[in-house]
Write an enzyme that holds these catalytic residues in place. Sequence first.
Site, PDB file in Angstrom:
ATOM      1  N   ARG A   1     -10.953 -20.459   4.421  1.00  0.00           N
ATOM      2  CA  ARG A   1      -9.909 -20.499   5.434  1.00  0.00           C
ATOM      3  C   ARG A   1     -10.438 -20.619   6.862  1.00  0.00           C
ATOM      4  NH1 ARG A   1      -5.349 -16.174   4.080  1.00  0.00           N
ATOM      5  NH2 ARG A   1      -5.002 -17.506   2.287  1.00  0.00           N
TER       6      ARG A   1
ATOM      7  N   THR B   1       3.871  -7.680   3.194  1.00  0.00           N
ATOM      8  CA  THR B   1       3.884  -7.862   1.736  1.00  0.00           C
ATOM      9  C   THR B   1       5.042  -8.759   1.307  1.00  0.00           C
ATOM     10  OG1 THR B   1       2.938  -5.660   1.461  1.00  0.00           O
ATOM     11  CG2 THR B   1       3.988  -6.636  -0.476  1.00  0.00           C
TER      12      THR B   1
ATOM     13  N   HIS C   1      -2.883 -14.479  11.086  1.00  0.00           N
ATOM     14  CA  HIS C   1      -2.356 -14.193   9.752  1.00  0.00           C
ATOM     15  C   HIS C   1      -2.763 -12.834   9.218  1.00  0.00           C
ATOM     16  CE1 HIS C   1      -0.910 -15.210   5.770  1.00  0.00           C
ATOM     17  NE2 HIS C   1      -2.105 -15.019   5.228  1.00  0.00           N
TER      18      HIS C   1
ATOM     19  N   LYS D   1       9.445   1.696   9.714  1.00  0.00           N
ATOM     20  CA  LYS D   1      10.157   1.543  10.993  1.00  0.00           C
ATOM     21  C   LYS D   1      11.358   0.611  10.940  1.00  0.00           C
ATOM     22  CE  LYS D   1       6.747  -1.607  13.086  1.00  0.00           C
ATOM     23  NZ  LYS D   1       6.025  -1.915  14.322  1.00  0.00           N
TER      24      LYS D   1
ATOM     25  N   GLN E   1       3.047 -15.257  -0.290  1.00  0.00           N
ATOM     26  CA  GLN E   1       3.491 -16.367  -1.139  1.00  0.00           C
ATOM     27  C   GLN E   1       2.524 -16.574  -2.298  1.00  0.00           C
ATOM     28  OE1 GLN E   1       3.909 -19.921   1.224  1.00  0.00           O
ATOM     29  NE2 GLN E   1       5.651 -19.117   2.368  1.00  0.00           N
TER      30      GLN E   1
ATOM     31  N   ALA F   1       0.825  -1.207   0.000  1.00  0.00           N
ATOM     32  CA  ALA F   1       0.000   0.000   0.000  1.00  0.00           C
ATOM     33  C   ALA F   1       0.864   1.264   0.000  1.00  0.00           C
ATOM     34  CB  ALA F   1      -0.928  -0.015   1.214  1.00  0.00           C
TER      35      ALA F   1
ATOM     36  N   GLU G   1      -6.669 -20.910  -4.870  1.00  0.00           N
ATOM     37  CA  GLU G   1      -6.580 -21.100  -3.423  1.00  0.00           C
ATOM     38  C   GLU G   1      -7.975 -21.340  -2.860  1.00  0.00           C
ATOM     39  OE1 GLU G   1      -2.706 -18.612  -2.010  1.00  0.00           O
ATOM     40  OE2 GLU G   1      -4.413 -17.389  -2.578  1.00  0.00           O
TER      41      GLU G   1
ATOM     42  N   ARG H   1     -11.633 -12.945   4.920  1.00  0.00           N
ATOM     43  CA  ARG H   1     -11.013 -12.547   3.647  1.00  0.00           C
ATOM     44  C   ARG H   1     -10.799 -13.744   2.729  1.00  0.00           C
ATOM     45  NH1 ARG H   1      -5.229 -12.126   2.012  1.00  0.00           N
ATOM     46  NH2 ARG H   1      -4.957 -13.360   3.895  1.00  0.00           N
TER      47      ARG H   1
ATOM     48  N   GLU I   1      -3.683  -3.319   4.857  1.00  0.00           N
ATOM     49  CA  GLU I   1      -4.203  -4.126   5.965  1.00  0.00           C
ATOM     50  C   GLU I   1      -4.656  -3.281   7.159  1.00  0.00           C
ATOM     51  OE1 GLU I   1      -1.883  -7.657   6.567  1.00  0.00           O
ATOM     52  OE2 GLU I   1      -2.950  -8.148   8.422  1.00  0.00           O
TER      53      GLU I   1
ATOM     54  N   HIS J   1      -4.373 -18.389   9.538  1.00  0.00           N
ATOM     55  CA  HIS J   1      -4.051 -19.222   8.373  1.00  0.00           C
ATOM     56  C   HIS J   1      -3.953 -20.662   8.853  1.00  0.00           C
ATOM     57  CE1 HIS J   1      -2.314 -20.762   4.733  1.00  0.00           C
ATOM     58  NE2 HIS J   1      -2.440 -19.580   4.153  1.00  0.00           N
TER      59      HIS J   1
END
Length: 521
Positions: A286, A40, A347, A32, A44, A13, A111, A382, A371, A239
Amino acid sequence: MNTDFLVIGSGAAGLSFALKASKAGHVTLVTKGELNECNTNYAQGGICSVTYYPDTFEKHIEDTLICGAGKCDRAAVERVVKLAPQAAKDLVEWGVNFDKTEDGRFDLHREGGHSEHRILHHNDLTGAEIERALIVEVKKNENITVLDHHFAIDLLTQHHLGEIVTRHTRGLACFGAYILNTATNQIITVISKFTVVAAGGCGNIYQTTTNPVVATGDGIAMCHRAKAITKNMQFIQFHPTALYHPGEKPSFLITEAMRGYGAVLKLQNGEEFMQKYHPMKSLAPRDVVARSIDHELKIRGEEFVYLDVRHMPAEETKHHFPNIYEKCKSIGIDITKDYIPVCPAAHYCCGGVTVNENGESSIRRLYVLGESSCTGLHGANRLASNSLSEAFVYSDLAAKHAIEHMDRAHLQEGIEEWNFDGTAAPEEMVLIMQERKELQSIMSNYVGIVRSNLRLDRAFKRLAVIWQETEELYNRTRPCQELCELRNMITVAYLTIRQARECKESVGLHYTIDYPPVKQN
Ligand code: FAD
Ligand code: SIN
């Protein structure tokens, strides 16, 4: 320091917003840690986009809505799905190499929860490839100043002009932020026309997470303190398949794309079990998979299940998942011959700071992207690989909106420098680290995959003690990154528990034994 655009965060972002906004003004991008230390970089699976027939926008919209368990904002879903192909094109123009098939088409993965193959990827290292390409572009852009190892502490609003502000104050605006240079411990005041919080998620409020250490919810917490509105924080996504390797932080992810490719979940005795829970078995959404694993582990008193990809052609497996192959090999697991031990890990944060169709928060001149934001796309759960699309789509919309309003924005005067009065150097670090561990333990044990009113009440009471001790410490201490992160994690944990207590149903990722599920998706 003055700038047109202050961007906090260097993930998908932040970097993409900076590149777009730099066409209209000067961007100061603070992060930071190192530039590529962010969620990001660890992605994967890849990025969702409808690319070829038989996939259609309608199918992607429908999959997202089903996964979101009735809580998605349909307009946000349509927006992201329809603009995702352009976001993918932008990435290719910035130099991202997505894998292609021999005939030159994108090689698409599938997925959990997806009815089609629609995930563009760079083998199993998509996020790292995106970060690589965007960082190259940012570094050569003369309109972007990067300040790494700079930690954003707080956003500036009318509160810093001595006014009393609330979440209902009309005309509440953001004027920039206080930024801690973690090398010198100096705090600089950055005044900006527009401020962008792109500070990622908060996986580290839990003991086990796939998120790198930087994901401590700073963005959400600082927006909350500035009186922005947050929502859906109860929907923390676990996850299902993090590699079971006790002590490793962050937990290494075994991408869902491996199940899309054919890998199957099995119990430690070798039996398949997902057929008991969902018709899509190992490729169910998920939340269902994570809850099913959690249930099996609890009744059996075990700590992991297996993912089995041994039946797939070994060379093809290595070709598609080279990173996972190498990682597992390094700890003695040959995924082409051995079972992979996996367990769920925190996750993704589906909630965050509420934003509108341009990524603007309830505070003027403050955009929240990626996020840290809640656009309404994800609803209660999500859909895999929708977050990168969301980050790029909304960064583009926000940049366009800010550029359009450039002439009406100004640099605020009269903001005081940080006041160090009454504070001293940090005391023993053990005070901070112990509170952090306690917080993670409370969240994992009481606010995890399965919840109850009793557990949430208990978590709330325990958190209040940690909050009070930490506020007292903060008020007498010169800010340091560790203490600010702890404070932010407490705020985000508080929002998660509070919003979970307010949610009087089991829906999507918020599953409580006190309210029967509305529907099983
Ligand atoms: P991030 O990429 O996390 O960037 C946040 C940035 O903010 C970092 O640079 C951080 O250092 C900085 N920051 C934070 N706080 C401060 C502060 N106080 N001051 C200064 N800087 C600060 N999504 C998909 O769509 N597809 C996938 O395949 C996928 N796989 C994933 C795999 C893993 C292991 C993980 C953890 C996530 C995955 N996700 C995936 C989710 C996705 O990667 C993230 O949601 C997305 O990358 C978030 O991007 P972002 O720019 O919002 O935040
Ligand atoms: C994965 O690759 O399994 C993660 C995808 C995602 O979190 O979107």
